[in-house]
Design an enzyme around this catalytic site. Sequence first.
Site, PDB file in Angstrom:
ATOM      1  CG  HIS A  99       7.417 -10.340   1.683  1.00 58.65           C
ATOM      2  ND1 HIS A  99       6.640 -10.848   0.667  1.00 58.65           N
ATOM      3  CD2 HIS A  99       6.591 -10.201   2.751  1.00 58.65           C
ATOM      4  CE1 HIS A  99       5.392 -10.996   1.091  1.00 58.65           C
ATOM      5  NE2 HIS A  99       5.338 -10.624   2.362  1.00 58.65           N
ATOM      6  CG  HIS A 101       6.458  -9.640   7.444  1.00 53.53           C
ATOM      7  ND1 HIS A 101       5.559  -8.615   7.241  1.00 53.53           N
ATOM      8  CD2 HIS A 101       6.100 -10.616   6.565  1.00 53.53           C
ATOM      9  CE1 HIS A 101       4.694  -8.954   6.284  1.00 53.53           C
ATOM     10  NE2 HIS A 101       4.999 -10.178   5.865  1.00 53.53           N
TER      11      HIS A 101
HETATM   12  P1  5GP Z   1       2.350 -10.717   3.265  1.00 55.77           P
HETATM   13  O1  5GP Z   1       0.980 -10.769   3.867  1.00 55.77           O
HETATM   14  O2  5GP Z   1       2.335 -11.043   1.781  1.00 55.77           O
HETATM   15  O3  5GP Z   1       3.365 -11.491   4.037  1.00 55.77           O
HETATM   16  O4  5GP Z   1       2.826  -9.223   3.429  1.00 55.77           O
HETATM   17  C1  5GP Z   1       2.701  -8.257   2.447  1.00 55.77           C
HETATM   18  C2  5GP Z   1       2.944  -6.937   3.139  1.00 55.77           C
HETATM   19  O5  5GP Z   1       3.121  -5.960   2.145  1.00 55.77           O
HETATM   20  C3  5GP Z   1       1.770  -6.480   3.993  1.00 55.77           C
HETATM   21  O6  5GP Z   1       2.186  -6.392   5.360  1.00 55.77           O
HETATM   22  C4  5GP Z   1       1.379  -5.140   3.414  1.00 55.77           C
HETATM   23  O7  5GP Z   1       1.084  -4.179   4.399  1.00 55.77           O
HETATM   24  C5  5GP Z   1       2.608  -4.748   2.624  1.00 55.77           C
HETATM   25  N1  5GP Z   1       2.296  -3.939   1.452  1.00 55.77           N
HETATM   26  C6  5GP Z   1       1.319  -4.169   0.537  1.00 55.77           C
HETATM   27  N2  5GP Z   1       1.365  -3.226  -0.433  1.00 55.77           N
HETATM   28  C7  5GP Z   1       2.396  -2.401  -0.119  1.00 55.77           C
HETATM   29  C8  5GP Z   1       2.928  -1.237  -0.748  1.00 55.77           C
HETATM   30  O8  5GP Z   1       2.488  -0.780  -1.795  1.00 55.77           O
HETATM   31  N3  5GP Z   1       3.982  -0.647  -0.122  1.00 55.77           N
HETATM   32  C9  5GP Z   1       4.520  -1.135   1.023  1.00 55.77           C
HETATM   33  N4  5GP Z   1       5.558  -0.468   1.556  1.00 55.77           N
HETATM   34  N5  5GP Z   1       4.034  -2.226   1.650  1.00 55.77           N
HETATM   35  C10 5GP Z   1       2.984  -2.854   1.078  1.00 55.77           C
END
Ligand code: 5GP
Length: 137
Positions: A99, A101
């Site tokens: 993903h 951001h």
């Molecule tokens: P990463 O740290 O893997 O780059 O980002 C994962 C993101 O997913 C985090 O910023 C976290 O807040 C978001 N996230 C985790 N669980 C959920 C969820 O159930 N729904 C949504 N909308 N975002 C989520």
Amino acid sequence: MNDCLFCKIIRAEIPSEKVYEDDATYAFLDIHPVNHGHLLVVPKTHVKDIYDIPRKDFSRLMETVHELAPIVKAALNADGINIGMNNEGAAGQLVFHAHIHIIPRFSDDGHRHWHGNPYQDGEITKVGDALRKAFEK
Ligand code: 5GP
Ligand code: ZN
């Protein structure tokens, strides 16, 4: 992937604040935003990270990011936008479905940039040499 959180979101088995969708990509609000309007843009096909995603699918994902980022900035009256991707736990990846951001930034949001890790004498050349060698085909 049956048990992947973002696959479940894409399949609407878990609710999300979806803001955009097309044949290949899906964008929704991050539940723990750095700033309001913080978006996650994901490929609809499950892939783990930058190493797992085929180049054409990554290009397609970035097309959506490129389309959405200026619209987010204008819609939220942001002063800037950060685009980020965390790959592997050491880089802060928590959800192992690739993903991007999109984070709207505001001049007064109080967030700081990362602390630097400055080069000591000669180190920048050594790192450059190692990477130039790694990039040789
Ligand atoms: P990463 O740290 O893997 O780059 O980002 C994962 C993101 O997913 C985090 O910023 C976290 O807040 C978001 N996230 C985790 N669980 C959920 C969820 O159930 N729904 C949504 N909308 N975002 C989520
Ligand atoms: Zn997935």
